[in-house]
Design a protein around this motif. Sequence first.
Motif, PDB file in Angstrom:
ATOM      1  N   ILE A 238      12.018   1.227   0.816  1.00  0.00           N
ATOM      2  CA  ILE A 238      12.566   1.697  -0.320  1.00  0.00           C
ATOM      3  C   ILE A 238      12.380   1.041  -1.635  1.00  0.00           C
ATOM      4  O   ILE A 238      11.852   1.761  -2.407  1.00  0.00           O
ATOM      5  CB  ILE A 238      14.333   1.588  -0.045  1.00  0.00           C
ATOM      6  N   ARG A 239      12.402  -0.226  -1.484  1.00  0.00           N
ATOM      7  CA  ARG A 239      11.784  -1.188  -2.741  1.00  0.00           C
ATOM      8  C   ARG A 239      10.688  -0.895  -3.204  1.00  0.00           C
ATOM      9  O   ARG A 239      10.380  -0.989  -4.310  1.00  0.00           O
ATOM     10  CB  ARG A 239      12.429  -2.630  -2.730  1.00  0.00           C
ATOM     11  N   ARG A 240       9.861  -0.758  -1.977  1.00  0.00           N
ATOM     12  CA  ARG A 240       8.399  -1.159  -2.559  1.00  0.00           C
ATOM     13  C   ARG A 240       8.032   0.324  -3.248  1.00  0.00           C
ATOM     14  O   ARG A 240       7.091   0.637  -4.019  1.00  0.00           O
ATOM     15  CB  ARG A 240       7.356  -1.660  -1.398  1.00  0.00           C
ATOM     16  N   ILE A 241       8.621   1.425  -2.569  1.00  0.00           N
ATOM     17  CA  ILE A 241       8.265   2.680  -3.157  1.00  0.00           C
ATOM     18  C   ILE A 241       8.873   2.870  -4.443  1.00  0.00           C
ATOM     19  O   ILE A 241       8.219   3.502  -5.398  1.00  0.00           O
ATOM     20  CB  ILE A 241       8.866   3.866  -2.070  1.00  0.00           C
ATOM     21  N   GLU A 242      10.104   2.265  -4.787  1.00  0.00           N
ATOM     22  CA  GLU A 242      10.575   2.338  -6.031  1.00  0.00           C
ATOM     23  C   GLU A 242       9.829   1.860  -6.980  1.00  0.00           C
ATOM     24  O   GLU A 242       9.587   2.213  -8.153  1.00  0.00           O
ATOM     25  CB  GLU A 242      11.897   1.632  -6.078  1.00  0.00           C
ATOM     26  N   GLY A 243       9.017   0.628  -6.649  1.00  0.00           N
ATOM     27  CA  GLY A 243       8.188  -0.091  -7.527  1.00  0.00           C
ATOM     28  C   GLY A 243       6.703   0.450  -7.265  1.00  0.00           C
ATOM     29  O   GLY A 243       5.951  -0.236  -7.934  1.00  0.00           O
ATOM     30  N   GLY A 244       6.466   1.636  -6.725  1.00  0.00           N
ATOM     31  CA  GLY A 244       5.148   2.078  -6.827  1.00  0.00           C
ATOM     32  C   GLY A 244       4.184   1.184  -6.284  1.00  0.00           C
ATOM     33  O   GLY A 244       3.087   1.269  -6.412  1.00  0.00           O
ATOM     34  N   MET A 245       4.392   0.421  -5.323  1.00  0.00           N
ATOM     35  CA  MET A 245       3.550  -0.674  -4.520  1.00  0.00           C
ATOM     36  C   MET A 245       2.794   0.089  -3.249  1.00  0.00           C
ATOM     37  O   MET A 245       3.541   0.847  -2.463  1.00  0.00           O
ATOM     38  CB  MET A 245       4.397  -1.873  -4.090  1.00  0.00           C
ATOM     39  N   LEU A 296       7.004  11.702  -6.776  1.00  0.00           N
ATOM     40  CA  LEU A 296       7.734  12.939  -6.761  1.00  0.00           C
ATOM     41  C   LEU A 296       9.251  12.641  -6.447  1.00  0.00           C
ATOM     42  O   LEU A 296       9.761  11.511  -5.703  1.00  0.00           O
ATOM     43  CB  LEU A 296       7.187  13.693  -5.458  1.00  0.00           C
ATOM     44  N   ILE A 297       9.918  13.573  -6.839  1.00  0.00           N
ATOM     45  CA  ILE A 297      11.348  13.563  -6.340  1.00  0.00           C
ATOM     46  C   ILE A 297      11.551  14.723  -5.614  1.00  0.00           C
ATOM     47  O   ILE A 297      11.210  15.848  -5.944  1.00  0.00           O
ATOM     48  CB  ILE A 297      12.521  13.725  -7.778  1.00  0.00           C
ATOM     49  N   ILE A 298      11.930  14.529  -4.219  1.00  0.00           N
ATOM     50  CA  ILE A 298      11.802  15.634  -3.237  1.00  0.00           C
ATOM     51  C   ILE A 298      13.377  16.045  -3.501  1.00  0.00           C
ATOM     52  O   ILE A 298      14.348  15.292  -2.995  1.00  0.00           O
ATOM     53  CB  ILE A 298      11.569  15.214  -1.955  1.00  0.00           C
ATOM     54  N   ASP A 299      13.469  17.499  -3.432  1.00  0.00           N
ATOM     55  CA  ASP A 299      14.857  18.080  -3.629  1.00  0.00           C
ATOM     56  C   ASP A 299      15.447  18.247  -2.150  1.00  0.00           C
ATOM     57  O   ASP A 299      15.195  19.574  -1.885  1.00  0.00           O
ATOM     58  CB  ASP A 299      14.779  19.235  -4.328  1.00  0.00           C
ATOM     59  N   SER A 300      15.984  17.620  -1.525  1.00  0.00           N
ATOM     60  CA  SER A 300      16.479  17.802  -0.065  1.00  0.00           C
ATOM     61  C   SER A 300      17.693  16.891   0.322  1.00  0.00           C
ATOM     62  O   SER A 300      17.954  15.910  -0.552  1.00  0.00           O
ATOM     63  CB  SER A 300      15.329  17.848   0.891  1.00  0.00           C
ATOM     64  N   ALA A 301      18.244  16.985   1.283  1.00  0.00           N
ATOM     65  CA  ALA A 301      19.292  15.969   1.889  1.00  0.00           C
ATOM     66  C   ALA A 301      18.568  14.663   2.010  1.00  0.00           C
ATOM     67  O   ALA A 301      17.319  14.573   2.169  1.00  0.00           O
ATOM     68  CB  ALA A 301      19.525  16.650   3.191  1.00  0.00           C
ATOM     69  N   PRO A 302      19.332  13.792   1.650  1.00  0.00           N
ATOM     70  CA  PRO A 302      18.893  12.251   1.931  1.00  0.00           C
ATOM     71  C   PRO A 302      17.885  11.995   3.153  1.00  0.00           C
ATOM     72  O   PRO A 302      18.513  12.533   4.152  1.00  0.00           O
ATOM     73  CB  PRO A 302      19.908  11.293   1.970  1.00  0.00           C
ATOM     74  N   LEU A 303      16.760  11.602   2.911  1.00  0.00           N
ATOM     75  CA  LEU A 303      15.714  11.331   4.004  1.00  0.00           C
ATOM     76  C   LEU A 303      16.462  10.278   5.077  1.00  0.00           C
ATOM     77  O   LEU A 303      16.948   9.375   4.515  1.00  0.00           O
ATOM     78  CB  LEU A 303      14.435  11.003   3.741  1.00  0.00           C
ATOM     79  N   LYS A 304      16.278  10.500   6.167  1.00  0.00           N
ATOM     80  CA  LYS A 304      16.922   9.565   7.260  1.00  0.00           C
ATOM     81  C   LYS A 304      16.000   8.234   7.276  1.00  0.00           C
ATOM     82  O   LYS A 304      16.576   7.267   7.828  1.00  0.00           O
ATOM     83  CB  LYS A 304      17.117  10.264   8.535  1.00  0.00           C
ATOM     84  N   GLY A 305      14.803   8.308   7.127  1.00  0.00           N
ATOM     85  CA  GLY A 305      13.818   7.208   7.027  1.00  0.00           C
ATOM     86  C   GLY A 305      12.687   7.645   6.356  1.00  0.00           C
ATOM     87  O   GLY A 305      12.334   8.790   5.903  1.00  0.00           O
ATOM     88  N   LEU A 332      18.882   5.059  -6.615  1.00  0.00           N
ATOM     89  CA  LEU A 332      18.546   6.043  -7.381  1.00  0.00           C
ATOM     90  C   LEU A 332      19.267   7.315  -7.057  1.00  0.00           C
ATOM     91  O   LEU A 332      19.274   8.355  -7.820  1.00  0.00           O
ATOM     92  CB  LEU A 332      17.057   6.196  -7.407  1.00  0.00           C
ATOM     93  N   GLY A 333      19.684   7.515  -5.760  1.00  0.00           N
ATOM     94  CA  GLY A 333      20.496   8.422  -5.293  1.00  0.00           C
ATOM     95  C   GLY A 333      19.538   9.941  -5.235  1.00  0.00           C
ATOM     96  O   GLY A 333      19.809  10.835  -5.140  1.00  0.00           O
ATOM     97  N   GLN A 334      18.348   9.431  -4.782  1.00  0.00           N
ATOM     98  CA  GLN A 334      17.351  10.656  -4.653  1.00  0.00           C
ATOM     99  C   GLN A 334      16.126  10.327  -3.694  1.00  0.00           C
ATOM    100  O   GLN A 334      15.902   8.966  -3.345  1.00  0.00           O
ATOM    101  CB  GLN A 334      16.347  10.638  -6.172  1.00  0.00           C
ATOM    102  N   ASN A 335      15.672  11.236  -3.249  1.00  0.00           N
ATOM    103  CA  ASN A 335      14.364  11.234  -2.315  1.00  0.00           C
ATOM    104  C   ASN A 335      13.099  10.799  -3.262  1.00  0.00           C
ATOM    105  O   ASN A 335      12.898  11.834  -4.059  1.00  0.00           O
ATOM    106  CB  ASN A 335      14.207  12.208  -1.613  1.00  0.00           C
ATOM    107  N   ILE A 336      12.499   9.745  -2.964  1.00  0.00           N
ATOM    108  CA  ILE A 336      11.254   9.478  -3.872  1.00  0.00           C
ATOM    109  C   ILE A 336      10.085   9.309  -3.170  1.00  0.00           C
ATOM    110  O   ILE A 336      10.159   9.088  -1.729  1.00  0.00           O
ATOM    111  CB  ILE A 336      11.567   8.161  -4.711  1.00  0.00           C
TER     112      ILE A 336
END
Length: 380
Positions: A238-245, A296-305, A332-336
């Motif tokens: 979660i954190r590394r994708i938020e950070g674009g790593m 990308l912000i993916i517009d769907s129910a929260p991904l389970k993993g 962020l309350g979003q699928n990223i």
Amino acid sequence: MMQADDFGFGTQIRKSPYFDATVRWGAKGFSVYNHMYIPRDFGDPEQNFWNLVNDAILCDVAVERQVEITGPNAAQFVQMLTPRDLSKMAVGQCKYVLITNAAGGILNDPILLRLAENHFWISLADSDILLWAQGVAVNSGLDVTIGEPDVSPLQLQGPKSGEIMQELFGESIMDLRYYWLREVEVDGIPLIVSRTGWSSELGYELYLRDGTQGDALWERIMAAGMPYGLKPGHTSSIRRIEGGMLSYHADADINTNPYELGLDRLVNLDMEADFIGKAALRRIQEQGATRKQIGLIIDSAPLKGPNTRFWPINKNGDVVGKVTSAVYSPRLGQNIALAMVAVEYAHIGAEVEVVTSDGPTRATIVERPFYDPKKQIAAA
């Protein structure tokens, strides 16, 4: 519970010096990285994320193997491996670099550490750079020695990591600057520590230089961290994708070049030194990359993993790219997601269709990183 020493696939997948400690502290699942086990599950990945961003986590990243390069021509040889200009790299400094092949493809995106004038460690992502470096050396005419030392890193990451480091090493550790390293010890255990990490948070890496002391070091750090809420953990998707790593093999691979990732700053075509891939990278720069990494912000129910396969990206019925890393961010309350698309479709604000494992859904192209874009948290 199964004994830790019974766990595994045989001896060809190596165990880290911290393996038994991580099992004792609640590791439930492992992945394989650089032919070694890496803990990937200490319970709830969302809780692991909050532990990281609010307090601190300790992660076994002994899988970040070191390629050690020494000898009279060490500096010249290391420069051959990377398009990043190392001419001003000081002893005691670390740099994020790319290792490229003759076609400009990325073989690894490690941290380079300079321990002495002619002593370097390449702290690896997941690919066999020891073999590559030894192969490059054969006909190079350079006097270098290349091997894998007995070195096993831990990552201590999160806002409380500085206070825990003070508990371990005293006040003086606080003047260790971002992307610098220092030789230290704790209870006689020999270490290199650097202010680096794979979290985009304040963090440190502790490179153990004696594999027999893994258990002692792990317990020592956990004890020092207890008053600060330190938890055992795993690197946070979660954190590394938020950070674009980047995650090597996912977001970048041998067929990806630095320009597609927007990593032009790691390529210096103007320096005198020759490096592998220089001509190809010059050509790619002149012609322009045909693909581009986007958020990308993916517009769907929260991904389970996180995604376990590459998801196609469609525009007007055509496949124009793929999602490489996707996750739900509770903050962020979003699928990223990080994704690679054909450059003509890489427009901020554009809508595309992503075919997730649950079917097609709408997504919007956005800037990345998704959080703390200037990396102010880690550098503060």
